[in-house]
Write a protein that holds these residues in place. Sequence first.
Motif, mmCIF file in Angstrom:
data_model
loop_
_atom_site.group_PDB
_atom_site.id
_atom_site.type_symbol
_atom_site.label_atom_id
_atom_site.label_comp_id
_atom_site.label_asym_id
_atom_site.label_seq_id
_atom_site.Cartn_x
_atom_site.Cartn_y
_atom_site.Cartn_z
ATOM 1 N N ILE A 103 37.218 22.946 35.434
ATOM 2 C CA ILE A 103 37.144 22.679 34.021
ATOM 3 C C ILE A 103 35.697 22.458 33.568
ATOM 4 C CG2 ILE A 103 37.715 20.770 32.234
ATOM 5 C CD1 ILE A 103 40.003 19.834 34.116
ATOM 6 N N GLY A 104 35.220 23.146 32.590
ATOM 7 C CA GLY A 104 33.829 23.145 32.367
ATOM 8 C C GLY A 104 32.992 24.012 33.209
ATOM 9 N N ASN A 105 31.710 24.148 33.012
ATOM 10 C CA ASN A 105 30.887 24.946 33.816
ATOM 11 C C ASN A 105 29.796 24.245 34.385
ATOM 12 O OD1 ASN A 105 32.076 27.621 33.068
ATOM 13 N ND2 ASN A 105 31.470 26.886 31.026
ATOM 14 N N ALA A 106 29.149 24.977 35.476
ATOM 15 C CA ALA A 106 28.065 24.211 36.115
ATOM 16 C C ALA A 106 26.742 24.346 35.339
ATOM 17 C CB ALA A 106 27.655 24.976 37.550
ATOM 18 N N THR A 107 25.937 23.293 35.257
ATOM 19 C CA THR A 107 24.562 23.771 34.435
ATOM 20 C C THR A 107 23.749 24.465 35.357
ATOM 21 O OG1 THR A 107 24.040 21.524 35.184
ATOM 22 C CG2 THR A 107 24.751 21.618 32.980
ATOM 23 N N ASN A 108 23.766 24.216 36.740
ATOM 24 C CA ASN A 108 22.832 24.920 37.536
ATOM 25 C C ASN A 108 23.526 25.218 38.796
ATOM 26 O OD1 ASN A 108 20.271 26.098 38.014
ATOM 27 N ND2 ASN A 108 19.217 24.098 37.453
ATOM 28 N N ASN A 109 22.739 26.167 39.581
ATOM 29 C CA ASN A 109 23.131 26.563 41.072
ATOM 30 C C ASN A 109 22.538 25.661 41.962
ATOM 31 O OD1 ASN A 109 25.494 28.006 39.944
ATOM 32 N ND2 ASN A 109 24.343 29.982 40.037
ATOM 33 N N VAL A 110 23.089 25.906 43.085
ATOM 34 C CA VAL A 110 22.332 25.646 44.381
ATOM 35 C C VAL A 110 21.809 26.684 44.946
ATOM 36 C CG1 VAL A 110 22.438 24.353 46.582
ATOM 37 C CG2 VAL A 110 23.846 23.475 44.613
ATOM 38 N N THR A 111 20.627 26.551 45.256
ATOM 39 C CA THR A 111 19.987 27.971 46.201
ATOM 40 C C THR A 111 20.523 27.992 47.400
ATOM 41 O OG1 THR A 111 18.152 26.620 47.160
ATOM 42 C CG2 THR A 111 17.816 27.659 44.990
ATOM 43 N N TRP A 112 20.462 29.375 47.853
ATOM 44 C CA TRP A 112 21.033 29.583 49.142
ATOM 45 C C TRP A 112 20.448 28.976 50.319
ATOM 46 C CZ3 TRP A 112 25.425 30.959 50.753
ATOM 47 C CH2 TRP A 112 25.855 31.451 51.993
ATOM 48 N N ASP A 113 18.982 28.736 50.189
ATOM 49 C CA ASP A 113 18.186 28.139 50.995
ATOM 50 C C ASP A 113 18.572 26.650 51.099
ATOM 51 O OD1 ASP A 113 16.685 30.368 51.485
ATOM 52 O OD2 ASP A 113 15.273 29.900 50.140
ATOM 53 N N SER A 114 18.708 25.982 50.112
ATOM 54 C CA SER A 114 19.190 24.510 50.307
ATOM 55 C C SER A 114 20.593 24.594 50.894
ATOM 56 C CB SER A 114 19.397 23.967 48.965
ATOM 57 O OG SER A 114 18.088 24.122 48.355
ATOM 58 N N TYR A 115 21.501 25.491 50.607
ATOM 59 C CA TYR A 115 23.006 25.510 51.149
ATOM 60 C C TYR A 115 22.726 25.598 52.703
ATOM 61 C CZ TYR A 115 27.333 27.093 52.509
ATOM 62 O OH TYR A 115 28.556 27.340 53.383
ATOM 63 N N LEU A 116 21.970 26.504 53.144
ATOM 64 C CA LEU A 116 21.795 26.634 54.479
ATOM 65 C C LEU A 116 21.177 25.404 55.289
ATOM 66 C CD1 LEU A 116 20.430 30.312 55.007
ATOM 67 C CD2 LEU A 116 22.781 29.568 55.295
ATOM 68 N N ASP A 117 20.195 24.719 54.437
ATOM 69 C CA ASP A 117 19.532 23.591 54.793
ATOM 70 C C ASP A 117 20.698 22.489 55.184
ATOM 71 O OD1 ASP A 117 17.238 23.904 55.662
ATOM 72 O OD2 ASP A 117 16.342 22.458 53.863
ATOM 73 N N ILE A 118 21.559 22.166 54.138
ATOM 74 C CA ILE A 118 22.584 21.291 54.366
ATOM 75 C C ILE A 118 23.821 21.811 55.584
ATOM 76 C CG2 ILE A 118 24.512 20.303 53.220
ATOM 77 C CD1 ILE A 118 22.921 20.641 50.494
ATOM 78 N N ALA A 119 23.852 23.129 55.367
ATOM 79 C CA ALA A 119 24.846 23.543 56.451
ATOM 80 C C ALA A 119 24.440 23.452 58.042
ATOM 81 C CB ALA A 119 25.075 25.220 56.291
ATOM 82 N N GLU B 170 18.740 12.930 47.645
ATOM 83 C CA GLU B 170 17.067 12.660 47.815
ATOM 84 C C GLU B 170 16.492 14.012 48.489
ATOM 85 O OE1 GLU B 170 16.748 9.132 50.393
ATOM 86 O OE2 GLU B 170 17.480 7.947 48.613
ATOM 87 N N TYR B 171 17.141 15.061 48.414
ATOM 88 C CA TYR B 171 16.598 16.161 49.083
ATOM 89 C C TYR B 171 15.461 16.745 48.200
ATOM 90 C CZ TYR B 171 16.921 21.391 50.617
ATOM 91 O OH TYR B 171 16.695 22.302 51.283
ATOM 92 N N GLY B 172 14.235 17.028 48.798
ATOM 93 C CA GLY B 172 12.941 17.315 48.149
ATOM 94 C C GLY B 172 12.929 18.731 47.430
ATOM 95 N N GLN B 173 13.352 19.647 47.919
ATOM 96 C CA GLN B 173 13.142 20.908 47.620
ATOM 97 C C GLN B 173 13.926 21.246 46.083
ATOM 98 O OE1 GLN B 173 13.593 20.351 50.652
ATOM 99 N NE2 GLN B 173 11.170 20.832 51.240
ATOM 100 N N GLU B 174 14.892 20.601 46.011
ATOM 101 C CA GLU B 174 15.728 20.852 44.788
ATOM 102 C C GLU B 174 16.589 19.656 44.568
ATOM 103 O OE1 GLU B 174 19.103 24.431 43.699
ATOM 104 O OE2 GLU B 174 18.304 24.196 45.782
ATOM 105 N N PRO B 175 16.712 19.500 43.059
ATOM 106 C CA PRO B 175 17.537 18.322 42.813
ATOM 107 C C PRO B 175 19.158 18.589 42.886
ATOM 108 C CG PRO B 175 16.677 19.478 40.595
ATOM 109 C CD PRO B 175 16.075 20.177 41.841
ATOM 110 N N LEU B 176 19.682 17.753 43.724
ATOM 111 C CA LEU B 176 21.006 18.342 44.539
ATOM 112 C C LEU B 176 21.892 16.945 43.890
ATOM 113 C CD1 LEU B 176 20.710 20.177 47.492
ATOM 114 C CD2 LEU B 176 21.054 20.844 45.137
ATOM 115 N N LEU B 177 23.310 17.038 44.091
ATOM 116 C CA LEU B 177 24.084 15.910 43.813
ATOM 117 C C LEU B 177 25.248 15.909 44.884
ATOM 118 C CD1 LEU B 177 24.984 13.309 42.175
ATOM 119 C CD2 LEU B 177 26.416 14.751 40.898
#
Lengths: 231, 416
Positions: free
Chosen positions: B73-89, B258-265
């Motif tokens: 329902i609704g849309n994302a305002t922004n995406n998460v970069t692949w780098d951040s994704y890999l960081d978390i992963a 609190e991830y520094g490189q990108e505002p995440l939630l």
Amino acid sequence: MPDPVLDIVDVAYRWPGRAGFSLTVPQLSIAPGEAVLLLGESGSGKSTLLSLICGTILPDEGRVRIAGTDTTTLSGGARDRFRAEQIGVIFQQFNLLPFGSVLDNILLPLRFAPLRRNRVGSAVGEATALCAALGLPPDAVSAKATALSVGQQQRVAVARALIGKPPLIIADEPTSALDANSQAAFLDVMFAQIETHNTALLMVSHDPRLGARFDRVISMYDIAQVERAVA
Amino acid sequence: MILRLAIASLFARALTVGMTILAIGLSVALFLGVEKIRTGAKASFADTISGTDLIVGARSGSVQLLLYSVFRIGNATNNVTWDSYLDIAGRSDVEWIVPISLGDSHRQFRVMGTTQAFFEHYKYRQGRSLAVSDGVIMDDLFDTVIGADVAATLGYSVGDPIVVAHGLASFTEHKDQPFRVSGILDKTGTPVDRTVIVSMEAIEAIHVDWQNGAQVPGQSTPADAIRQMDLTPKAVTAALVGVDSPLQTFSLQRAINEYGQEPLLAILPGVALQELWGIVGIAETALLAVSAMVVVTALIGMMATIFSSLNERRREMAIFRAMGARPVVILAMLVLEAMVMAAVGALLGLVLLYGGLVVAQPILDSAFGLWLPIEAPSLREAWVLLGVICAGAIVSLVPALRAYRMSVADGMMVKT
């Protein structure tokens, strides 16, 4: 002489909210098995007198003794129970609950009178016997009350008043809704039954011609005084 | 005997009594129906996601993230970069992570890019896994797995080609790269039923010739060439995360927030759902209050019916009194009568509810994905029915007290 079944002494009643309107009955007494016709025009206070006897209203003074018990000393609920046990009531008309069967109607007072109920034994058998004795058709017992003619309904009312043999029956103009022939037939069967059961009868009417059948005929004017405030 | 006479008396007034009972029945059915839909919707929502500890997305609102990532329902305002994704992963406390890429559609259904891990870790209705009813999970770049509703609505079966449109409700379709249905999922009662699932790489592949949301004119890379390209995703819309131990959920959540490189939630699905209930709770309460008022209205209608019957029943009451009934018996009879009416009305409401459920269940399911189970009345519903009967008794006290006073005043003499 046996105790009277009804004994009223110095009864006075004032209608609440109607100043100056009062009924006084110095003395009225009915012996067991006695049939008394009380004559009175409408407005003579006879409805009020019947209410006093039945205990749905209380006199301000005096006492009402029925079968030896002073009902004025009883509580409201006890008077209702006492009425159910001791008095059979027959109205002018519309005696029966229209949605009940004839049997329901006849057995109704027993529901509120356990002693009377115990006297009966087989209630259904007694009701059927009374119906037969009062000249009702055999299948009338299971019929709906409204399926009967007015005359038949009045006979059912007599059966209801007689079941369980209460010592006193109060009848308020039970024949006024009937034509002359039906009246005679109705009185015939009613008297046959109260004689059989040795029940006292106090019947109110405005028709003096009925008097011949009764042991005693009295008039409201003789036994009671009604006072009305002059506006 | 009194109960029987009271019922006979009700039958004698069948028409008005029937109307009164019908009004009570309809109102009770409405009330229970609203309650049913309310709890059904809640359960449906709560059943949509289970087993996921955190949902990660670009920084926005927690309810918003929950709505677009899980409920589409609704849309994302922004995406998460692949780098951040890999960081978390790559973090040690992350047991598994499933990327989700949204933004394209097929007809009226959303297309979701993800990995095989989605089928492994996405759980619904207390830990049930997705299963294919027909075909297999996609293994080719241009394979899709479609939800049960997609297949049913569009009449697709395994092997059919489908074309994905860019954006939502868009007419510019990625015609160059037709997909093939490789599998159809079992019905789940969740938004997955209305989703077209492709691989993360496929999302990249269909955008090869596109720049800034429009196709580069004249450029059309053949499918074979695309297969040779590096299709590593550049971004993900959101990610579902499972942690090794529940204790780590909060520290991981804090770390992501609190991830520094990108505002995440990062959100806990259960907490976000509670927040969502908080928002819709007011509407819910209002709806419930309105349907409760309908029940009250029906009961007041019953009170009016009893009131209007009193005068014509004076004679009946006088007969009862003459036979030795105390005034309180008259009162009790009227209350009893009202309780019988309310009880029959309540039962009628229950019958109407179940009848309505049988009819509405498939319609609600296919139209809204709302599954209302048909089951024995709950304790709560039993209390509602009991409450209606008691309320009927209480409401009837008003005319019954009037009848009481009338019968005391009238005694056995009625001057009519």
